[in-house]
Motif scaffolding. Structure first.
Motif, PDB file in Angstrom:
ATOM      1  N   ARG A 114     -62.316  38.992  67.660  1.00 24.14           N
ATOM      2  CA  ARG A 114     -61.828  38.319  66.457  1.00 24.14           C
ATOM      3  C   ARG A 114     -61.982  39.210  65.224  1.00 24.14           C
ATOM      4  O   ARG A 114     -61.150  39.193  64.321  1.00 24.14           O
ATOM      5  N   ARG A 115     -63.041  40.013  65.212  1.00 24.84           N
ATOM      6  CA  ARG A 115     -63.301  40.876  64.070  1.00 24.84           C
ATOM      7  C   ARG A 115     -62.551  42.204  64.144  1.00 24.84           C
ATOM      8  O   ARG A 115     -62.667  43.029  63.249  1.00 24.84           O
TER       9      ARG A 115
ATOM     10  N   THR B 230     -58.048  44.944  55.909  1.00 27.12           N
ATOM     11  CA  THR B 230     -57.345  43.735  55.456  1.00 27.12           C
ATOM     12  C   THR B 230     -57.729  43.391  54.018  1.00 27.12           C
ATOM     13  O   THR B 230     -56.866  43.080  53.199  1.00 27.12           O
ATOM     14  N   ARG B 231     -59.007  43.458  53.726  1.00 27.64           N
ATOM     15  CA  ARG B 231     -59.464  43.147  52.361  1.00 27.64           C
ATOM     16  C   ARG B 231     -58.911  44.140  51.343  1.00 27.64           C
ATOM     17  O   ARG B 231     -58.520  43.741  50.242  1.00 27.64           O
TER      18      ARG B 231
ATOM     19  N   GLU C  95     -61.447  44.440  59.309  1.00 27.71           N
ATOM     20  CA  GLU C  95     -61.742  43.483  58.239  1.00 27.71           C
ATOM     21  C   GLU C  95     -61.660  44.144  56.870  1.00 27.71           C
ATOM     22  O   GLU C  95     -61.071  43.587  55.927  1.00 27.71           O
TER      23      GLU C  95
ATOM     24  N   LEU D 288     -68.854  44.967  57.664  1.00 34.81           N
ATOM     25  CA  LEU D 288     -67.472  44.642  58.020  1.00 34.81           C
ATOM     26  C   LEU D 288     -66.938  45.668  59.008  1.00 34.81           C
ATOM     27  O   LEU D 288     -67.306  46.835  58.977  1.00 34.81           O
ATOM     28  N   THR D 289     -66.054  45.206  59.878  1.00 35.67           N
ATOM     29  CA  THR D 289     -65.383  46.131  60.788  1.00 35.67           C
ATOM     30  C   THR D 289     -64.285  46.852  60.010  1.00 35.67           C
ATOM     31  O   THR D 289     -63.903  46.441  58.905  1.00 35.67           O
TER      32      THR D 289
ATOM     33  N   ASP E  55     -67.747  50.758  62.908  1.00 36.92           N
ATOM     34  CA  ASP E  55     -67.521  49.709  63.903  1.00 36.92           C
ATOM     35  C   ASP E  55     -68.600  49.705  64.978  1.00 36.92           C
ATOM     36  O   ASP E  55     -68.982  48.647  65.476  1.00 36.92           O
TER      37      ASP E  55
END
Length: 169
Positions: free
Chosen positions: A91-92, A40-41, A37, A33-34, A67
């Protein structure tokens, strides 16, 4: 003697941190995951933004989230062009500078070769369409290849394929 109490970690906060850290490791075990991401999680799992930032920093410190690694992996994916890589990384939530560095590291000759290989495999099906060149262009464009690479691939594959019987002629 001072009025300050000695530092004792709050057991509830420590439990929440440990739980959030365990969640972060589970999330990263499934897929790289970036930072955006994962942030956010983590924010969805806690109401404490400092706790989420603390956990994110710890995961990065341990080397589980990076990243640059995500961008490198996306940049080396086969079968996709630079436009798709750029779109996916944006997007990521990858920083623009890192996206540019990733795209600069891609070999344009390798990308053109991948477009030709993809088109060779798909050409028999595309050749049966009403406008094979348009279908081939659309196919490769959806994969993120640039116009120059697409047209070169179409010309090369058309020259290598035996001519089909023209149904109109």
């Amino acid at each position: 003697m001072t009025d300050e109490a000695p530092f004792f970690p709050d057991p509830e906060r420590q439990k929440a941190r440990d739980d959030l850290l365990a969640y972060a490791f589970r999330a990263l075990a499934g897929r790289a995951l970036t930072e955006a991401e994962l942030r956010t999680r983590l924010a969805r799992r806690t109401d404490d933004p400092t706790l989420a930032a603390e956990v994110l920093a710890r995961v990065q410190e341990l080397g589980y989230q990076n990243d640059a690694g995500v961008a490198r992996a996306e940049g080396s994916r086969r079968g996709v062009g630079g436009f798709r890589v750029r779109q996916t990384l944006r997007r990521r939530g990858v920083p623009e500078e890192l996206i540019e560095n990733t795209l600069a590291a891609r070999d344009p000759q390798q990308e053109a070769q991948e477009a030709r290989e993809l088109l060779r495999r798909r050409w028999p099906a595309l050749a049966r369409k009403r406008d094979p060149r348009a279908s081939a262009y659309a196919f490769l464009a959806r994969r993120g290849f640039g116009g120059a690479a697409i047209w070169d691939a179409i010309r090369e594959v058309e020259q290598q394929q035996p001519p089909e019987d023209d149904p109109d002629g």
